[in-house]
Design an enzyme around this catalytic site. Structure first.
Site, PDB file in Angstrom:
ATOM      1  N   LEU A 354      93.323   6.933  69.547  1.00  0.00           N
ATOM      2  CA  LEU A 354      93.377   5.961  70.716  1.00  0.00           C
ATOM      3  C   LEU A 354      94.344   4.911  70.464  1.00  0.00           C
ATOM      4  O   LEU A 354      94.663   4.254  71.405  1.00  0.00           O
ATOM      5  CB  LEU A 354      91.953   5.567  70.968  1.00  0.00           C
ATOM      6  N   GLY A 355      94.371   4.359  69.310  1.00  0.00           N
ATOM      7  CA  GLY A 355      95.069   3.055  68.910  1.00  0.00           C
ATOM      8  C   GLY A 355      95.104   2.905  67.545  1.00  0.00           C
ATOM      9  O   GLY A 355      94.198   3.582  66.534  1.00  0.00           O
ATOM     10  N   LYS A 377      86.118   4.151  64.853  1.00  0.00           N
ATOM     11  CA  LYS A 377      87.172   3.366  63.931  1.00  0.00           C
ATOM     12  C   LYS A 377      87.103   3.691  62.691  1.00  0.00           C
ATOM     13  O   LYS A 377      86.078   3.643  61.810  1.00  0.00           O
ATOM     14  CB  LYS A 377      86.858   1.670  64.434  1.00  0.00           C
ATOM     15  N   ASP A 473      88.907 -13.843  67.256  1.00  0.00           N
ATOM     16  CA  ASP A 473      90.009 -13.141  67.756  1.00  0.00           C
ATOM     17  C   ASP A 473      89.909 -12.749  69.152  1.00  0.00           C
ATOM     18  O   ASP A 473      90.111 -11.345  69.598  1.00  0.00           O
ATOM     19  CB  ASP A 473      90.340 -11.826  66.663  1.00  0.00           C
TER      20      ASP A 473
END
Length: 665
Positions: A354-355, A377, A473
């Site tokens: 996905l990224g 992740k 962030d």
């Protein structure tokens, strides 16, 4: 019908369709509505969730609805029920989430989460439209502000949510005038009996608990005076629900009787089904070979070979046995197996990517046991902050529950590999709607709602959770969009925690170039105001459709905040709005967000609004200061004077991270 009776012996509700055998009763599964991990064996043992699989919900309801209300006056009729349960954890000292006896308007609790006992999800927990009454047997202490469990071994009465109206530690008062309260361990694995009795005349709900080998106590564990008529509908379903999302646990129902307007039948204890014995984890095949070799050849190499085998066995044991560390016990939401995650992502196939970002890659996956989409992740092996990032996310987001925060479902550690499992966000990250050549352009209403969604999530982090959480962030690439186009703040790998009103000392804070507060770089101290600066720049990012620093822009537009400030000074702040919006935006809302973005991005920390004020501005409950332009331009501010807690974090170094590039998560 007032004399209507539902009776289940040795499991669930069952009428005359049961067959009698010398070994006990065998029930027909057709009379039950089983869902999730729930199953009924041939001997009448109902298993709601079991220790063989990960992250489960289990539901078991009687097939037919029960008439709970008097047709004359609409009041709830008296009803007693009693059931026998057992909770058997895989690890003696660690339990799952627990189980509940429930009255529900529906047998289908779709989308219900394991962490909410399989009863609710993030969108409906605590909502009056649920019409759910439950008696929970809870073996996990939830610190969420919306729940706040008293401990990890309690019984509670829940109405439409998991914040118990009344709760007490598990135990009972033995029969007799001088019976002292005796504690019980819900996850001991021993069968226990529960009586739930509602008196429709006195409007009183009593819950009594005891071991099965003692008479029913005269004093109930819980007694609550409450009219259930507004909650219970005319006809409802009765059954059980369970969730397992932390440590593997089996939840059993051994017997159950239920009756409306009368006395429930006693459970025939001698005919109760047997609980399966706890099974130790299978020894790894290599270790079986080592044992076979050792005992099969006892006389070969009498001194040398046994030593070699023992050493090999210990090395294998060290490699394959999982160790539960303190932080996992305290914070770990749920531990997935590496095998399940590998299957879910097709071996972390490139097509499922996905990224990728500074600290790892994110893959789409489908959990094989639940057929549920997730985002996995995979923290980079060569990441200098890999373990720190991993622990921060586990310790932080694993306990958070808010509709505008990405939910961490669990984690996995296998040797040096670190994996985090999140809810899958089908619309991916916000940045793909803002930059490049987006397939879908966001209109003004969507952008304004996204900003309010993120503000709501940040308000929760700063003020509503039991600790202050500084995200550090906030940016478009860390905002994920779900299927309903609700924005969720994610990626808590850099987040920091501290108690309300207290300082937190840490050794490192990271951020993204263009978002870092000047005082953080200058003094090494971060607080909730540094989050406000990143949120301010995020607001400008969404409205203007560009990043805080755009090197390809004309010189006067390279720094976004300088460009918006120049537009304000020229009396045309709306010139900074994303040109793709055209004239399709609400002028008042656009001006509000641009000015609020400038205010929150102020170079002086004490000039920035608190997130509570920001939420009021965005909701129209308060107006921006009349002298806003002077405030934005001024550099002369004293200490914060609004009484807000501003916890400080002392940091000697700062890491710059690149924006997280994603095409979904």
């Amino acid at each position: 019908m007032s004399s209507f009776m539902i009776m289940v012996l040795l499991l669930l509700l069952k009428f005359a369709s049961s067959n009698s055998t010398p070994d006990g009763f065998i029930f027909n599964e057709d009379t039950l509505k089983l869902d999730g991990a729930a199953k009924l064996d041939s001997k009448g043992l109902l298993t709601l969730t079991n220790a063989s699989f990960s992250q489960q919900t289990g539901h078991a309801f009687y097939n037919n609805a029960v008439q709970f209300k008097n047709t004359n006056n609409g009041s709830v009729i008296s009803f007693p029920t009693t059931f026998i349960f057992a909770i058997v954890p895989e690890y003696k000292q660690f339990g799952g989430r627990g189980m509940a006896c429930v009255i529900s308007p529906s047998q289908k609790l779709q989308g219900a989460l394991p962490g909410y006992l399989g009863l609710f999800d993030d969108t409906n927990i605590g909502t009056s439209s649920n019409h759910i009454v439950a008696v929970e047997l809870d073996t996990f202490q939830d610190f969420d502000m919306e729940i706040r469990d008293k401990d990890s071994n309690h019984v509670g009465i829940d109405i439409n949510g998991l914040k118990s109206i009344k709760s007490a530690g598990a135990g009972y008062f033995p029969a007799g005038k001088n019976g002292n309260f005796t504690d019980l361990n819900l996850q001991s694995g021993d069968p226990m009996q529960v009586w739930v009795e509602y008196n429709g005349i006195d409007k009183q709900l009593n819950v009594t608990l005891s071991p099965i080998n003692v008479p029913k106590p005269n004093i109930p564990l819980l007694s609550l005076t409450l009219d259930l008529s507004p909650v219970i509908l005319d006809s409802m379903y009765v059954g059980f629900s369970s969730g397992m999302c932390r440590f593997s646990t089996s939840h059993y129902i051994l017997g159950w009787t239920f009756k409306v307007n009368g006395q429930s039948e006693p459970i025939d204890l001698p005919r109760l089904p047997k609980i399966p014995q706890r099974r130790l984890k299978k020894i790894n095949g290599h270790r079986n070979f080592a044992f076979a070799f050792a005992f099969g050849l006892p006389f070969i190499g009498f001194l040398v070979i046994p030593v070699m085998i023992i050493r090999a066995f210990l090395n294998l044991r060290k490699e394959f046995v999982e160790v539960l560390e303190d932080w996992e016990v305290q914070y770990g939401p749920y531990k997935f197996s590496h095998k399940d995650l590998s299957i879910a992502t097709e071996g972390f196939k490139e097509s499922e990517l996905l990224g990728r970002g500074a600290f790892g890659r994110v893959y789409r996956g489908v959990l094989p046991t639940l057929n549920t989409e997730v985002a996995v992740k995979r923290v980079a092996h060569d990441s200098r902050q890999g373990m720190r990032e991993f622990l921060a996310e586990i310790a932080t987001i694993g306990r958070l529950r808010h509709p505008n925060l990405v939910r961490l479902l669990g984690y996995c550690r296998c040797k040096q590999e670190l994996l985090l499992v999140y809810d899958f966000m089908p619309n991916g990250s916000l940045d793909k709607f803002l930059y490049g050549q987006p397939k879908r352009l966001l209109n003004w209403m969507q952008r304004f709602k996204i900003i309010k969604d993120v503000a709501s999530g940040l308000f929760y982090l700063h003020h509503q959770w039991i600790q202050v959480i500084i995200h550090t962030d906030i940016k478009a690439s860390n905002i994920l969009i779900d299927s309903d186009f609700i924005a969720r703040l994610g990626d808590f790998g850099l987040a920091k925690l501290c108690d309300h009103g207290a300082d937190l000392q840490t050794c490192h804070v990271a951020g993204t170039l263009g978002y870092i507060a000047p005082e953080l770089a200058r003094t090494g101290k971060a607080n909730t105001r540094t989050d406000l600066l990143t949120f301010g720049k995020f607001m400008l990012e969404v409205v203007c459709g560009r990043r805080p620093v755009e090197h390809r822009a004309s010189p006067e537009k390279i720094i976004l905040i300088d460009w918006v400030l120049e537009c304000l000074e020229n009396g045309n702040i709306l010139e900074a709005i994303d040109q793709s919006l055209g004239a399709e935006y609400v002028i008042e809302e656009a001006e509000l967000v641009l000015k609020l973005g400038l205010l929150c991005s102020h170079a002086v920390a004490t000039a920035r609004s608190s997130i509570s004020d920001v939420v009021k501005y965005l909701e129209g409950e308060a107006q921006l200061p009349d002298n806003l332009s002077e405030i934005i331009k001024s550099q002369d501010f004293g200490e914060a004077s609004n009484g807000e807690d501003v916890p400080l974090i002392s940091v000697p170094s700062i890491t710059i991270t690149e924006p997280f590039i994603s095409r979904g998560r």
